[in-house]
Write a protein that holds these residues in place. Sequence first.
Motif, PDB file in Angstrom:
ATOM      1  N   GLU A 129      26.075 -69.409  19.056  1.00  0.00           N
ATOM      2  CA  GLU A 129      27.459 -68.982  18.836  1.00  0.00           C
ATOM      3  C   GLU A 129      28.219 -69.061  20.151  1.00  0.00           C
ATOM      4  O   GLU A 129      27.754 -68.571  21.184  1.00  0.00           O
ATOM      5  CB  GLU A 129      27.488 -67.554  18.292  1.00  0.00           C
ATOM      6  CG  GLU A 129      28.879 -67.049  17.938  1.00  0.00           C
ATOM      7  CD  GLU A 129      28.848 -65.650  17.329  1.00  0.00           C
ATOM      8  OE1 GLU A 129      29.844 -65.244  16.702  1.00  0.00           O
ATOM      9  OE2 GLU A 129      27.810 -64.958  17.492  1.00  0.00           O
ATOM     10  N   THR A 130      29.404 -69.662  20.142  1.00  0.00           N
ATOM     11  CA  THR A 130      30.174 -69.800  21.371  1.00  0.00           C
ATOM     12  C   THR A 130      30.743 -68.449  21.784  1.00  0.00           C
ATOM     13  O   THR A 130      30.897 -67.531  20.964  1.00  0.00           O
ATOM     14  CB  THR A 130      31.334 -70.788  21.204  1.00  0.00           C
ATOM     15  OG1 THR A 130      32.284 -70.245  20.260  1.00  0.00           O
ATOM     16  CG2 THR A 130      30.839 -72.131  20.702  1.00  0.00           C
ATOM     17  N   GLU A 131      31.059 -68.357  23.064  1.00  0.00           N
ATOM     18  CA  GLU A 131      31.640 -67.103  23.560  1.00  0.00           C
ATOM     19  C   GLU A 131      32.980 -66.824  22.883  1.00  0.00           C
ATOM     20  O   GLU A 131      33.311 -65.672  22.591  1.00  0.00           O
ATOM     21  CB  GLU A 131      31.820 -67.170  25.076  1.00  0.00           C
ATOM     22  CG  GLU A 131      32.292 -65.857  25.683  1.00  0.00           C
ATOM     23  CD  GLU A 131      32.317 -65.856  27.193  1.00  0.00           C
ATOM     24  OE1 GLU A 131      32.667 -64.818  27.786  1.00  0.00           O
ATOM     25  OE2 GLU A 131      31.986 -66.903  27.794  1.00  0.00           O
ATOM     26  N   ASP A 133      33.900 -67.677  19.794  1.00  0.00           N
ATOM     27  CA  ASP A 133      33.659 -67.171  18.437  1.00  0.00           C
ATOM     28  C   ASP A 133      33.149 -65.731  18.478  1.00  0.00           C
ATOM     29  O   ASP A 133      33.534 -64.903  17.631  1.00  0.00           O
ATOM     30  CB  ASP A 133      32.644 -68.060  17.704  1.00  0.00           C
ATOM     31  CG  ASP A 133      33.224 -69.417  17.333  1.00  0.00           C
ATOM     32  OD1 ASP A 133      34.461 -69.540  17.324  1.00  0.00           O
ATOM     33  OD2 ASP A 133      32.442 -70.350  17.070  1.00  0.00           O
TER      34      ASP A 133
END
Length: 288
Positions: A129-131, A133
């Motif tokens: 999960e991206t920062e 998101d």
Amino acid sequence: AHLDPAADWAEAVGAEPAANRWEAALAVRVTARYDEARAGVDHLQTWEAIYHPLGATFDAAGAIVVDHEPRDFAGAPTAAARYVLPEASIDSKAYFRTVTSAVKEHLYRGAKVTIFRNPAVKLYSRVGETEADFAARCDRAADAAADAAVAKLRDKYEARLRKIQREIDEAARKADSAAADLEAGRQDELLSQAGTVFDLLMGRRSRRSLSTAGKGRRAAERRLRTAEDRAETKSAELLDLEAELEEEVAEISEQWDEKAGAIEALEIGLEKNDITVDEVSLLWLPVG
């Protein structure tokens, strides 16, 4: 196995498609399990690498990390192919056991996945999960927590606000009633005043009679002023209470906005029993 020169990572490991000279390499595939109970992480990851060239001593840190597949090992040498034996003891089972142990130790000491956490809102990101998101999830969680805090605040202020509003309404009703009484008294006073003054001049009434005639009006005026003053006081009190509520709501919003942004990186490493070396293959590479 022999490398298919068409493999998209062939150049990265020094392979030359047209070469007839083949050097030994190792293809390694590992399954790594990253688990962290507090963060709710239980993530399986495949790690694949090529080791080339092979020296007398195996160096696990020399991995060329590529995503290889079985079809990448479908090459075939020509009749004119020449094989170059490495310094490594590729004819020994002990050598491959050493490679397996070294790779596990290398990953145990250095392999990590990075996730994000926000202790203030008690959230962890998912692996991958991206920062951005994750930050959006933290914002939503903080908004929900702020809404809950504001709801409790409304419960705290509601009784006081209702009480003051009732007092304002009551003061307004009394003011309306006093104003009506004052207007009626003024009409009665005007009607009776002329006769009272005439009787006073003729000596049929005393000056006290005239004074008494205005007492009712003055009493109504006092009631009106009292009711208006109370309504004004309570209205000011209501405004002050509403301002106090707004200030507390703003403070709650600011606090949770700050908490939403309290994101930090968390590295999760591997335990040795979470590392499985699935395959170590001898791979021949065409090189010039």
